[in-house]
Design a protein around this motif. Structure first.
Motif, short mmCIF file in Angstrom:
data_model
loop_
_atom_site.label_atom_id
_atom_site.label_comp_id
_atom_site.label_asym_id
_atom_site.label_seq_id
_atom_site.Cartn_x
_atom_site.Cartn_y
_atom_site.Cartn_z
N PRO A 160 0.67 -1.54 -0.14
CA PRO A 160 0.08 -0.36 -0.09
C PRO A 160 0.75 1.16 0.08
O PRO A 160 1.96 0.88 0.00
CB PRO A 160 -0.61 -0.21 1.18
CG PRO A 160 0.06 -0.73 2.24
CD PRO A 160 1.07 -2.30 1.48
N ASP A 161 0.55 2.17 -0.62
CA ASP A 161 0.75 3.82 -0.57
C ASP A 161 1.48 3.74 1.18
O ASP A 161 0.50 4.17 1.97
CB ASP A 161 0.03 4.38 -1.13
CG ASP A 161 0.29 4.69 -2.65
OD1 ASP A 161 1.14 4.00 -2.88
OD2 ASP A 161 -0.83 5.38 -3.11
N PRO A 162 2.43 4.08 1.52
CA PRO A 162 2.95 4.97 2.34
C PRO A 162 2.11 6.30 2.82
O PRO A 162 1.61 6.89 1.73
CB PRO A 162 4.39 5.61 2.60
CG PRO A 162 4.66 5.02 1.27
CD PRO A 162 3.52 4.71 0.38
N ASN A 206 4.76 7.91 -3.88
CA ASN A 206 3.67 6.20 -4.18
C ASN A 206 4.36 4.76 -4.82
O ASN A 206 5.47 5.16 -5.55
CB ASN A 206 1.59 6.62 -4.71
CG ASN A 206 2.69 6.71 -6.16
OD1 ASN A 206 3.30 6.44 -7.01
ND2 ASN A 206 1.57 7.82 -6.54
N ILE A 207 3.60 4.32 -4.51
CA ILE A 207 3.93 2.83 -5.04
C ILE A 207 4.43 2.63 -6.39
O ILE A 207 5.43 1.77 -6.93
CB ILE A 207 3.14 1.62 -4.13
CG1 ILE A 207 3.78 1.80 -2.92
CG2 ILE A 207 3.82 0.33 -5.10
CD1 ILE A 207 5.19 0.81 -2.58
N LYS A 208 3.23 3.28 -6.92
CA LYS A 208 3.57 2.79 -8.10
C LYS A 208 4.52 4.09 -9.28
O LYS A 208 5.14 3.15 -9.57
CB LYS A 208 1.69 3.08 -9.51
CG LYS A 208 1.88 3.33 -10.44
CD LYS A 208 0.96 3.76 -11.35
CE LYS A 208 0.83 3.47 -12.98
NZ LYS A 208 2.09 3.94 -14.38
N GLY A 209 4.67 5.15 -8.83
CA GLY A 209 5.47 5.82 -9.08
C GLY A 209 7.45 5.50 -8.85
O GLY A 209 8.01 5.12 -9.51
N ASN A 268 14.14 -4.96 -13.87
CA ASN A 268 13.60 -6.11 -14.16
C ASN A 268 12.91 -6.07 -14.17
O ASN A 268 12.44 -7.52 -14.53
CB ASN A 268 14.34 -6.58 -13.37
CG ASN A 268 14.50 -6.97 -11.80
OD1 ASN A 268 12.98 -6.70 -11.45
ND2 ASN A 268 15.05 -7.62 -11.09
N GLY A 269 11.29 -5.79 -13.42
CA GLY A 269 10.09 -5.89 -13.90
C GLY A 269 9.61 -7.27 -12.99
O GLY A 269 8.25 -7.48 -13.75
N ASP A 270 10.05 -7.61 -12.14
CA ASP A 270 10.15 -8.44 -10.98
C ASP A 270 8.93 -8.22 -10.02
O ASP A 270 8.62 -9.37 -9.47
CB ASP A 270 10.99 -9.01 -10.62
CG ASP A 270 11.41 -8.32 -9.80
OD1 ASP A 270 11.48 -7.82 -9.25
OD2 ASP A 270 12.84 -9.47 -8.63
N GLY A 271 8.54 -6.78 -9.94
CA GLY A 271 7.15 -6.25 -8.49
C GLY A 271 8.09 -6.00 -7.66
O GLY A 271 7.12 -6.10 -6.80
#
Length: 304
Positions: free
Chosen positions: A138-140, A168-171, A179-182
């Motif tokens: 979640p966003d902090p 935020n988490i997305k940014g 490496n796009g592993d989340g």
């Protein structure tokens, strides 16, 4: 002589798709844009009057309708003014940020000073302190922000030109998950930070001057400017096509007001026909348009 017409006749024609195509808004933005008397309280009739004035100014050939080129040209002028102010404010803030990072006030930022800022940023995002940040986190929330605060909300225009945020988490993931592993660990995070520092350090002396720091940001800001500008113009053409319901190439005032009514009713969360900064924030995922109807049932406007 003016004829009174009912707003609801137009309001009931609104479509959900129009909402998603309208320009980004906030309660503050709508008030600041359309509050003709400057009392920080926007009535529906005042809103329609202001929109009518804007419609007339956009109709440069004075034929009573707005054509596509007029619609896009007006929005481009509005957009250029907003984005120029946003750019100026962003560059000013970058100078302030440089001085905040330069803890010893020697007019340069060392790698250690930059790493200290990065470390605090990573720790802020790493809420469970396990050294790993996940895309699903979640966003902090920053300390000191209290939803129950008695402090009066401020009227302020939301920037149109905005850099991608890492708060935020997305940014954060967009920038640091290379490496796009989340997930992002400290090593992956630091690698991106090291590359940023090297790119900014144009003369390779291992420190950043204020000029280097600001110029690197301006390069990224101007790239974002072009991206935002192009996207806004494309969206304006799309929006014209949606609002021109009969596909005549001529937008009438009633067609023009479709997005306006929906924006007003979205932020008139009390349904009293007024938007103020103290109104509760809207809930965007609604299952019905009851509030849209309520906001337009009791008002009427003058029509030339």
């Amino acid at each position: 002589m003016k004829t009174r017409i009912s707003i609801i006749a137009t309001a009931l024609t609104l479509l959900t798709s129009t909402c998603s195509l309208a320009a980004p808004h906030s309660a503050s933005g709508i008030i600041l844009t359309y509050d003709l008397d400057g009392n920080e309280k926007l009535s529906l009739e005042e809103f329609v009057d202001a929109r009518r004035q804007r419609f007339a100014a956009t109709d440069t050939n004075h034929n009573g309708t707005i054509e596509e080129d007029e619609y896009v040209y007006e929005w481009e002028g509005h957009m250029k003014t907003r984005m120029a102010a946003d750019r100026k404010a962003s560059v000013k803030q970058t100078h302030i940020r440089f001085n905040a990072i330069d803890k010893d006030d020697d007019k340069q930022i060392t790698k250690a000073e930059m790493d200290a800022v990065g470390g605090r940023g990573f720790d802020f995002m790493d809420q469970n302190k396990d050294g790993l940040i996940l895309a699903s986190d979640p966003d902090p929330v920053r300390e000191g922000r209290n939803a129950d605060s008695d402090e009066k909300p401020k009227l302020e225009q939301r920037p149109m030109l905005r850099m991608p945020t890492t708060h935020n988490i997305k940014g954060f993931m967009d920038l640091y998950d290379t490496n796009g592993d989340g997930k992002v660990d400290k090593a992956e995070f630091q690698a991106v930070r090291d590359e940023q520092f090297a790119r900014t350090d144009e003369n390779g002396d291992k420190v950043l001057t204020e000029q280097e720091y600001v110029l690197e940001f301006e390069d990224r800001l101007d790239a974002q400017y072009e991206k935002t500008y192009e996207g806004q113009v494309k969206q304006t053409y799309v929006r014209f096509g949606v609002l021109d319901k009969d596909e005549s190439g001529h937008m009438t005032f009633n067609e023009y007001m479709q997005s306006g009514f929906r924006s007003f009713s979205r932020y008139d969360t009390t349904g009293d026909g007024f938007i103020t900064i103290d109104d509760p924030a809207p809930v965007f995922e609604r299952e019905s348009n009851d509030n849209d109807d309520k906001a337009t049932q009791t008002a009427s406007v003058s029509n030339p």
